[in-house]
Write a protein that holds these residues in place. Structure first.
Motif, PDB file in Angstrom:
ATOM      1  N   GLU A 112      30.346  64.305 -38.094  1.00 58.30           N
ATOM      2  CA  GLU A 112      30.531  62.908 -38.817  1.00 58.30           C
ATOM      3  C   GLU A 112      29.596  62.387 -38.274  1.00 58.30           C
ATOM      4  N   VAL A 113      29.049  61.916 -37.094  1.00 55.96           N
ATOM      5  CA  VAL A 113      28.351  60.960 -36.063  1.00 55.96           C
ATOM      6  C   VAL A 113      26.968  61.300 -36.260  1.00 55.96           C
ATOM      7  N   GLN A 114      26.026  60.626 -36.840  1.00 58.14           N
ATOM      8  CA  GLN A 114      24.498  60.622 -37.551  1.00 58.14           C
ATOM      9  C   GLN A 114      24.073  59.631 -35.909  1.00 58.14           C
ATOM     10  N   ILE A 115      22.983  61.007 -35.351  1.00 60.82           N
ATOM     11  CA  ILE A 115      22.292  60.130 -33.868  1.00 60.82           C
ATOM     12  C   ILE A 115      20.857  60.438 -34.074  1.00 60.82           C
ATOM     13  N   GLN A 116      20.467  59.308 -34.160  1.00 57.29           N
ATOM     14  CA  GLN A 116      18.845  59.475 -34.784  1.00 57.29           C
ATOM     15  C   GLN A 116      17.701  58.315 -33.707  1.00 57.29           C
ATOM     16  N   ALA A 117      17.094  59.167 -32.846  1.00 56.19           N
ATOM     17  CA  ALA A 117      16.104  58.640 -32.224  1.00 56.19           C
ATOM     18  C   ALA A 117      14.720  58.766 -32.143  1.00 56.19           C
ATOM     19  N   TYR A 118      14.283  57.629 -32.025  1.00 57.75           N
ATOM     20  CA  TYR A 118      12.422  57.804 -32.324  1.00 57.75           C
ATOM     21  C   TYR A 118      11.968  56.882 -31.461  1.00 57.75           C
ATOM     22  N   VAL A 119      10.137  56.865 -31.300  1.00 60.30           N
ATOM     23  CA  VAL A 119       9.768  56.237 -30.707  1.00 60.30           C
ATOM     24  C   VAL A 119       8.986  54.763 -30.942  1.00 60.30           C
ATOM     25  N   SER A 120       9.479  53.882 -30.442  1.00 60.71           N
ATOM     26  CA  SER A 120       9.300  52.484 -31.079  1.00 60.71           C
ATOM     27  C   SER A 120       8.609  51.659 -30.929  1.00 60.71           C
ATOM     28  N   SER A 121       7.331  51.925 -29.781  1.00 57.34           N
ATOM     29  CA  SER A 121       6.608  51.308 -29.072  1.00 57.34           C
ATOM     30  C   SER A 121       5.916  52.227 -27.708  1.00 57.34           C
ATOM     31  N   VAL A 122       4.251  52.209 -27.996  1.00 56.20           N
ATOM     32  CA  VAL A 122       3.973  52.735 -26.549  1.00 56.20           C
ATOM     33  C   VAL A 122       2.760  51.600 -25.876  1.00 56.20           C
ATOM     34  N   GLY A 123       3.524  51.439 -25.171  1.00 54.15           N
ATOM     35  CA  GLY A 123       2.192  49.981 -24.339  1.00 54.15           C
ATOM     36  C   GLY A 123       2.346  48.855 -24.786  1.00 54.15           C
ATOM     37  N   ARG A 145      24.800  56.011 -36.770  1.00 47.35           N
ATOM     38  CA  ARG A 145      25.484  56.164 -37.749  1.00 47.35           C
ATOM     39  C   ARG A 145      27.290  56.513 -38.340  1.00 47.35           C
ATOM     40  N   ASN A 146      27.719  56.391 -38.360  1.00 45.25           N
ATOM     41  CA  ASN A 146      29.483  56.946 -39.130  1.00 45.25           C
ATOM     42  C   ASN A 146      30.289  57.308 -37.404  1.00 45.25           C
ATOM     43  N   LEU A 147      29.938  55.672 -36.992  1.00 47.47           N
ATOM     44  CA  LEU A 147      30.851  56.161 -35.445  1.00 47.47           C
ATOM     45  C   LEU A 147      31.931  55.434 -36.339  1.00 47.47           C
ATOM     46  N   PRO A 148      33.691  55.952 -36.466  1.00 47.17           N
ATOM     47  CA  PRO A 148      34.551  55.237 -36.224  1.00 47.17           C
ATOM     48  C   PRO A 148      34.896  53.640 -35.749  1.00 47.17           C
ATOM     49  N   ALA A 149      35.710  52.363 -35.843  1.00 49.88           N
ATOM     50  CA  ALA A 149      35.601  51.622 -35.486  1.00 49.88           C
ATOM     51  C   ALA A 149      36.731  52.487 -34.131  1.00 49.88           C
ATOM     52  N   GLY A 150      36.925  51.106 -33.102  1.00 52.97           N
ATOM     53  CA  GLY A 150      37.398  51.985 -31.753  1.00 52.97           C
ATOM     54  C   GLY A 150      37.566  52.888 -30.922  1.00 52.97           C
TER      55      GLY A 150
END
Length: 352
Positions: free
Chosen positions: A145-156, A211-216
């Motif tokens: 149920e937990v969505q985990i997405q990463a991406y490159v946000s900078s290079v140099g 996303r969708n990580l429950p509280a606690g």
């Protein structure tokens, strides 16, 4: 310290130009149906030789599970796996037997153990991270149920200026640099290719969104959610920094600017906390950023010293990444999955 995790644990073995890598995962609950193709897919995303931007070492990185799974389901016993090194070239590193590469682990490993495997750095090689991807991809199936997405946000000095909410993260893998913004991805790719032609390397950052990580989820004192994520990310080779939520920008703000005001449904109007308060998830998106330094191996001459402290000139040989961040995206995602699965299992234990 070759094990990771609190309840869900991973112990690993292997060297860059040894026979194989592998590990043992403990405390995966029994009865989980394993999607082997999904695990291999994540390893394929980390695999060398997948584009012109990365090392051309040719490895299939095919994982074989040895124990703990019967008829496609976990048995509750330790899960053993291994991944063969198919393209070993230890001769590429013979010139390093008595010399130390700048900013590598050569000197420090020898000081700690009195011996080192100079073949691609041995145990210090980033190839170790394929163990983490395999384990994290399996752990991800514990928390579908937990969505985990990463991406490159900078290079140099090239940054993706759009916030993650304005990006389609499903398009991250559409570019070889793994930035979901096409215009920025093109500029990043051109920069890495330019640096590579010079025999040089360059660093960058990766942003990860959960996303969708429950509280606690997370522990209140030791084992805070952000601390467990930071520990995992800072174990990645070449990682130099970690921030979550507002990060270092939060240090410039006042409390009136920074506080996340509650809505009647207990969501918050802003999310400068990065989905974590008091070390525990609050149900909002968890987001963090990891900084990676330039790869230390340069394919051009550098001054260094040998074991006797005598000056030498070194030039990198073999196959190396000009920038680590494209291949580090699945490492960040799957390590995050392992951390979250571990903490969520701990929460479940409290209900017994």
């Amino acid at each position: 310290m070759f094990s990771f995790g609190n309840f869900l644990t991973l112990s690993t073995f292997g060297e860059s130009h040894g026979e194989a890598y592998g590990g043992i995962i403990q405390n995966v609950p029994a009865g989980l149906t394993i999607d082997f193709k999904a695990i291999q897919h994540q390893l394929n995303r980390r695999r060398p030789g997948q584009s012109s931007l990365v090392t051309q070492r040719k490895e299939s990185d095919t994982v074989t599970f040895l124990s703990g799974i019967f008829e496609g389901r976990t048995t509750g016993t330790p899960i053993g796996f291994h991944i063969r090194n198919e393209d070993q070239k230890p001769k590429d590193y013979q010139h390093l037997a008595d010399t130390y590469r700048p900013s590598h682990a050569d000197f420090t490993y020898e000081q700690k153990y009195g011996i080192r495997d100079y073949r691609g750095g041995g145990r210090s090689s980033a190839r170790e991270t394929l163990n983490w991807v395999a384990a994290g991809a399996l752990a991800k199936q514990l928390i579908p149920e937990v969505q985990i997405q990463a991406y490159v946000s900078s290079v140099g000095e090239i940054f993706c200026e759009k916030p993650y909410q304005k990006l389609d993260l499903s398009k991250t893998d559409d570019s070889e640099i793994r930035c979901p913004d096409p215009h920025t991805a093109a500029r990043m790719t051109a920069e890495v290719k330019r640096i590579k032609k010079e025999g040089n390397t360059i660093g960058g950052t990766i942003t990860c969104v959960v996303r969708n990580l429950p509280a606690g989820i997370g522990e209140p004192v030791f084992g805070k959610l952000q601390a467990e994520l930071a520990k995992a990310m800072m174990n990645i080779n070449a990682a130099k920094g970690f921030e979550y939520g507002s990060g270092f920008c939060g240090a410039k703000m006042t409390g009136a600017e920074h506080n996340d005001i509650f809505n009647p449904d207990f969501t918050t109007k802003t999310n400068l906390s990065g989905g974590i308060q008091g070390g525990i998830s609050n149900g909002m998106d968890v987001y963090f950023r990891v900084a990676f330094k330039p790869v230390a191996t340069l394919l051009r001459p550098q001054p260094s010293v040998d074991r006797d402290g005598q000056p030498v000139t070194l030039e990198g040989r073999g196959r190396h990444d000009a920038c680590v961040v494209p291949r580090a995206v699945p490492i960040v995602e799957n390590l995050a999955a392992f951390v979250l699965a571990d903490l969520m299992l701990i929460n479940k234990l409290r209900t017994f």
